[in-house]
Write an enzyme that holds these catalytic residues in place. Structure first.
Site, PDB file in Angstrom:
ATOM      1  N   ASN A 105       0.823  -1.209   0.000  1.00 21.60           N
ATOM      2  CA  ASN A 105       0.000   0.000   0.000  1.00 21.60           C
ATOM      3  C   ASN A 105       0.855   1.256   0.000  1.00 21.60           C
ATOM      4  O   ASN A 105       0.588   2.214  -0.738  1.00 21.60           O
ATOM      5  CB  ASN A 105      -0.909   0.013   1.232  1.00 21.60           C
ATOM      6  CG  ASN A 105      -2.056  -0.962   1.145  1.00 21.60           C
ATOM      7  OD1 ASN A 105      -2.314  -1.551   0.096  1.00 21.60           O
ATOM      8  ND2 ASN A 105      -2.749  -1.153   2.256  1.00 21.60           N
ATOM      9  N   ARG A 132     -11.382  -4.081 -13.843  1.00 24.79           N
ATOM     10  CA  ARG A 132     -10.228  -4.918 -13.508  1.00 24.79           C
ATOM     11  C   ARG A 132     -10.603  -6.366 -13.763  1.00 24.79           C
ATOM     12  O   ARG A 132     -11.690  -6.810 -13.392  1.00 24.79           O
ATOM     13  CB  ARG A 132      -9.807  -4.755 -12.044  1.00 24.79           C
ATOM     14  CG  ARG A 132      -9.322  -3.366 -11.680  1.00 24.79           C
ATOM     15  CD  ARG A 132      -8.649  -3.362 -10.315  1.00 24.79           C
ATOM     16  NE  ARG A 132      -8.484  -2.031  -9.786  1.00 24.79           N
ATOM     17  CZ  ARG A 132      -7.504  -1.204 -10.134  1.00 24.79           C
ATOM     18  NH1 ARG A 132      -6.620  -1.582 -11.030  1.00 24.79           N
ATOM     19  NH2 ARG A 132      -7.414   0.001  -9.598  1.00 24.79           N
ATOM     20  N   ARG A 188      -5.955   1.767 -12.882  1.00 32.41           N
ATOM     21  CA  ARG A 188      -4.564   1.925 -12.458  1.00 32.41           C
ATOM     22  C   ARG A 188      -3.897   0.605 -12.100  1.00 32.41           C
ATOM     23  O   ARG A 188      -4.418  -0.194 -11.343  1.00 32.41           O
ATOM     24  CB  ARG A 188      -4.500   2.885 -11.260  1.00 32.41           C
ATOM     25  CG  ARG A 188      -3.085   3.126 -10.751  1.00 32.41           C
ATOM     26  CD  ARG A 188      -3.059   4.241  -9.727  1.00 32.41           C
ATOM     27  NE  ARG A 188      -3.265   5.527 -10.349  1.00 32.41           N
ATOM     28  CZ  ARG A 188      -3.937   6.527  -9.771  1.00 32.41           C
ATOM     29  NH1 ARG A 188      -4.490   6.356  -8.596  1.00 32.41           N
ATOM     30  NH2 ARG A 188      -4.071   7.682 -10.382  1.00 32.41           N
ATOM     31  N   HIS A 220     -16.063   3.173 -14.288  1.00 31.23           N
ATOM     32  CA  HIS A 220     -15.884   2.390 -13.075  1.00 31.23           C
ATOM     33  C   HIS A 220     -17.154   1.622 -12.716  1.00 31.23           C
ATOM     34  O   HIS A 220     -17.179   0.849 -11.766  1.00 31.23           O
ATOM     35  CB  HIS A 220     -15.473   3.338 -11.940  1.00 31.23           C
ATOM     36  CG  HIS A 220     -14.941   2.671 -10.725  1.00 31.23           C
ATOM     37  ND1 HIS A 220     -15.608   2.670  -9.525  1.00 31.23           N
ATOM     38  CD2 HIS A 220     -13.794   1.973 -10.502  1.00 31.23           C
ATOM     39  CE1 HIS A 220     -14.897   2.019  -8.616  1.00 31.23           C
ATOM     40  NE2 HIS A 220     -13.806   1.576  -9.176  1.00 31.23           N
ATOM     41  N   TYR A 238     -12.411  -9.578  -1.286  1.00 31.77           N
ATOM     42  CA  TYR A 238     -13.121  -8.306  -1.188  1.00 31.77           C
ATOM     43  C   TYR A 238     -14.587  -8.581  -0.846  1.00 31.77           C
ATOM     44  O   TYR A 238     -15.213  -9.457  -1.434  1.00 31.77           O
ATOM     45  CB  TYR A 238     -13.089  -7.549  -2.523  1.00 31.77           C
ATOM     46  CG  TYR A 238     -11.776  -6.891  -2.893  1.00 31.77           C
ATOM     47  CD1 TYR A 238     -10.559  -7.366  -2.413  1.00 31.77           C
ATOM     48  CD2 TYR A 238     -11.752  -5.795  -3.748  1.00 31.77           C
ATOM     49  CE1 TYR A 238      -9.371  -6.770  -2.772  1.00 31.77           C
ATOM     50  CE2 TYR A 238     -10.561  -5.190  -4.116  1.00 31.77           C
ATOM     51  CZ  TYR A 238      -9.373  -5.684  -3.627  1.00 31.77           C
ATOM     52  OH  TYR A 238      -8.196  -5.085  -3.995  1.00 31.77           O
ATOM     53  N   ARG A 280     -14.066   2.481   5.218  1.00 28.43           N
ATOM     54  CA  ARG A 280     -12.876   1.658   5.428  1.00 28.43           C
ATOM     55  C   ARG A 280     -11.592   2.470   5.434  1.00 28.43           C
ATOM     56  O   ARG A 280     -10.727   2.280   6.277  1.00 28.43           O
ATOM     57  CB  ARG A 280     -12.784   0.590   4.327  1.00 28.43           C
ATOM     58  CG  ARG A 280     -11.645  -0.390   4.539  1.00 28.43           C
ATOM     59  CD  ARG A 280     -11.334  -1.178   3.281  1.00 28.43           C
ATOM     60  NE  ARG A 280     -10.575  -0.393   2.316  1.00 28.43           N
ATOM     61  CZ  ARG A 280     -10.741  -0.460   1.001  1.00 28.43           C
ATOM     62  NH1 ARG A 280     -11.662  -1.230   0.492  1.00 28.43           N
ATOM     63  NH2 ARG A 280      -9.995   0.265   0.193  1.00 28.43           N
ATOM     64  N   HIS A 319     -15.367  -3.554   0.751  1.00 28.41           N
ATOM     65  CA  HIS A 319     -15.333  -2.887  -0.547  1.00 28.41           C
ATOM     66  C   HIS A 319     -16.709  -2.448  -1.047  1.00 28.41           C
ATOM     67  O   HIS A 319     -16.804  -1.617  -1.951  1.00 28.41           O
ATOM     68  CB  HIS A 319     -14.687  -3.821  -1.575  1.00 28.41           C
ATOM     69  CG  HIS A 319     -14.285  -3.159  -2.852  1.00 28.41           C
ATOM     70  ND1 HIS A 319     -14.948  -3.364  -4.032  1.00 28.41           N
ATOM     71  CD2 HIS A 319     -13.287  -2.292  -3.128  1.00 28.41           C
ATOM     72  CE1 HIS A 319     -14.379  -2.655  -5.001  1.00 28.41           C
ATOM     73  NE2 HIS A 319     -13.362  -1.996  -4.476  1.00 28.41           N
TER      74      HIS A 319
END
Length: 724
Positions: A66, A390, A420, A450, A483, A579, A607
């Site tokens: 991270n 993704r 990304r 997204h 997730y 979160r 998530h």
């Protein structure tokens, strides 16, 4: 205030801060410092004794990963602003330069704690028969074994690089890890400086044969140091150090790119060559080597971190081995929803019966894959449309779309190239889809897509029925195992039409004039959200019960935060589960008296994005307005991305979100942190042996309400548990 208070209507007394000006920047917490606070919470899980040992090691690895990404993107962006002379303050009033100073101090402290925790975990691992060795601890038998490993698996891909006038300092790519060496030729004592890049094509750790049941691992750089005489024959080492480079990894794409895919392929190559934003180097590095590396990489002292310990803690994930299940989370197999089983696995039949909300990873993501695989093989299916943000490298969803296209079905895939760190994978997938005959579109150049939507058009009699999937998470079977997200399956005609209008917007720039149960950014999502928050405030002013429950990853947008402050001041009770980043400051007298915020960090990564509006009654209630979304409440999601906010109308799904998913998140104690007015988080200690409700454990033990079959009860399971 305790975490258990989140399930009640009791709000703690607000804190008075008379010296702060809450009409200005003081009403916000800094975005970057809030993110660092989240990574501190991740790191602290590596010291949580309720977490199995190897899972604590995994948390340490995650915190390191991270932090690397934070520097290559966020810190890189702030450095660019400072370099350009930009002094525009963030919404909390800090200039880019001021933020960098605070980030640097906090991140250095974080790095020090990572090394301290690593040393403690290393000792604990050794006590559990897992050893991380160095070259001084190797026996003759070990050296013989490693000699073969080195020559057959490592030596063929090494590239030793001398540094002299004829061999200039080489380019070190982003995340590049190298040994720097001071060598002396044995025959004439002539000196040589050299680099030995540590290849990332092979694992960081070499596992040695087990000795008396002990798992033993040697870092790759230690193996290289053992065999320097094979890499540099005729030389002996006089000094060495390890270093690792992080570079600016944000992408810039020309606005007028004629071929978007080709432009992104070029941009990905530029990412590898971005400016260095951080250099990590061994604390005991010889002065001459350190000076040379800093000069050649053009870094200043504040961009250098001396590491007294292991560089590249992210690689510790390799040591989380399946052979020690006693040191891992207890095994868990995601459920197949009972309703799907009732229909012998037929997703379309299960969805036709009524809407179904699956809660991943507790209900298997394989149902999403099955939905598309069945669509690909069903002769009655005529069209499939799919967003892909993704995906995994060998994505079964992409496989299903290719199969459908090859079978002659109309397949449209919206592939987001700007996801990304997944751009390269998405480019590869788009090429495959095009070869199979699918229509591949890339949405907008200036907006990321997204939204998580999939539609299947099926011929049933003389009608075409649209089956739709709306999700809060990516179509990625690997991350879906860790997730927490929700998947809504429906054949509601209004929701199907809304989805098709979104696809038309993405593929043809046809802005939808009306949407029935859907709001999308950047057009209607934020206005709808502000309208719903404002309506709760109106209800409070009219003396009606008023409350908001919301769950998201990040809360940053200033306008939304101000709307929440205004609602709080009107008397709306607002309970937030955030979160990660939270720029709102809760529990401040006169500003946010009626807002409380918690963060959950545990076995699974929270998530899902969910929001419940009381709508004139106490939450939970049957008339509440319930939404699921792909969007966090950030400027980028609300203004610069295509996102969805889906209103749920099915009574069972509404009850599931309110009284099961959200209620359990509110009640969690074991994994929760409470946000204080200053932006910090505090975990209330749980006394030894005391019961601490764990929402992840609860969800593993209780099936999702709307996925229950004919044998399932209609009651929402109680939030109780036999152990922690």
């Amino acid at each position: 205030m305790t975490q258990a208070d989140f399930l009640t209507s009791t709000f703690p007394p607000a804190v008075a801060l008379p010296d702060a000006d809450f009409t200005g920047p003081d009403r916000f917490h800094n975005r970057e410092l809030s993110w660092l606070g989240f990574n501190w919470r991740v790191l602290e899980e590596s010291e949580n004794l309720r977490v199995p040992l190897l899972e604590r090691l995994r948390f340490l690895s995650i915190s390191a990963t991270n932090l690397d990404e934070f520097y290559t993107v966020r810190v890189a962006g702030l450095r660019e602003l400072v370099r350009e002379g930009n002094t525009t303050p963030a919404q909390d009033g800090l200039s880019p330069a001021e933020q960098l100073v605070l980030i640097n101090a906090d991140a250095r402290h974080l790095l020090q704690d990572q090394q301290r925790i690593f040393n403690n975990l290393r000792e604990e691992l050794e006590g559990n028969n897992i050893q991380i060795l160095d070259r001084t601890a190797l026996s003759e038998e070990d050296l013989a074994f490693l000699a073969d490993v080195f020559m057959t698996r490592v030596f063929p891909i090494l590239s030793p690089l001398a540094i002299d006038p004829a061999h200039p300092f080489p380019f070190i790519p982003n995340t590049g890890f190298s040994l720097a060496l001071q060598l002396e030729r044995k025959k004439d004592k002539r000196t040589l400086k050299a680099l030995l890049p540590i290849p990332n094509q092979i694992d960081r750790f070499v596992f040695l044969p087990a000795a008396q049941g002990i798992i033993r691992a040697l870092p790759l750089e230690e193996l290289l140091l053992v065999h320097l005489d094979s890499v540099f024959p005729g030389y002996k080492a006089k000094g060495h150090c390890a270093f690792r480079v992080l570079r600016d990894s944000d992408l810039e794409v020309e606005d007028e790119a004629e071929d978007l895919v080709r432009e992104f392929e070029v941009a990905l190559k530029r990412r590898r060559r971005g400016e260095v934003v951080r250099l990590k180097i061994s604390a005991d590095a010889p002065g001459a080597l350190k000076k040379l590396i800093m000069q050649e990489l053009e870094v200043t002292g504040d961009e250098v971190v001396d590491i007294d310990g292991m560089i590249g803690l992210a690689d510790l994930k390799e040591l989380v081995v399946d052979s020690r299940p006693d040191l891992l989370w207890p095994s868990f197999t995601p459920r197949v929803p009972e309703r799907v089983q009732d229909f012998d696995g037929d997703m379309f039949a299960a969805i036709r019966q009524k809407d179904m909300l699956l809660h991943h990873p507790y209900e298997t993501f394989d149902m999403v894959v099955r939905f598309l695989q069945q669509a690909a093989r069903d002769p009655n299916v005529v069209a499939i449309k799919q967003t892909l943000y993704r995906t995994s490298k060998k994505s079964p969803i992409v496989e299903a779309l290719c199969e459908a296209a090859e079978d002659g079905k109309s397949v449209t895939a919206l592939v987001e190239l700007k996801a990304r760190f997944d751009e390269a994978a998405n480019i590869r997938q788009s090429r495959r889809l095009e070869r199979a005959g699918a229509h591949v579109v890339y949405g907008f150049l200036d907006l990321k897509t997204h939204a998580k939507i999939s539609t299947v058009v099926r011929r049933e009699g003389d009608q075409l029925v649209i089956y739709t999937h709306y999700g809060t998470g990516n179509y990625h079977p690997i991350t879906a195992k860790i997730y927490t997200d929700v998947s809504l399956f429906t054949c509601d005609a209004d929701l199907g039409r809304d989805a098709n209008k979104v696809f038309n917007y993405l593929s043809g720039y046809v802005e939808p004039e009306t949407l029935d149960n859907l709001a999308i950014s950047p057009i209607t999502l934020k206005p709808r959200l502000l309208e719903l928050i404002g309506q709760e405030a109106e209800n409070a002013r009219a003396g009606k019960p008023a409350a908001i429950w919301a769950k998201m990853n990040s809360l940053v947008d200033a306008e939304v935060i101000d709307a929440l402050y205004a609602a709080s001041q009107a008397g709306v009770k607002i309970s937030l589960v955030v979160r990660g980043i939270c720029c709102l400051r809760p529990g401040i007298e006169g500003l946010s008296d009626n807002i409380r915020v918690k963060s959950i960090v545990g076995r699974f990564l929270e998530h899902s994005r969910l929001v419940c509006f009381a709508n004139g009654q106490e939450l939970p209630n049957k008339k509440a307005r319930i939404f699921l979304s792909s969007a966090d409440w950030m400027g980028r999601n609300l203004n610069r991305r295509v996102e969805t906010l889906v209103e749920v109308k099915n009574a069972t799904v509404k009850a599931q979100i309110m009284s099961q998913v959200m209620a359990a998140n509110m009640a969690d104690v074991a994994q929760s942190w409470i946000m204080k007015p200053d932006g910090s988080f505090e975990r209330t200690p749980v006394p030894e042996g005391a019961f601490a409700f764990n929402c992840h454990r609860f969800f593993m033990e209780n099936p999702s309400l709307s996925g229950r079959g004919s044998a399932g009860a209609s009651d929402v399971p109680k939030l109780t548990h036999t152990d922690d």
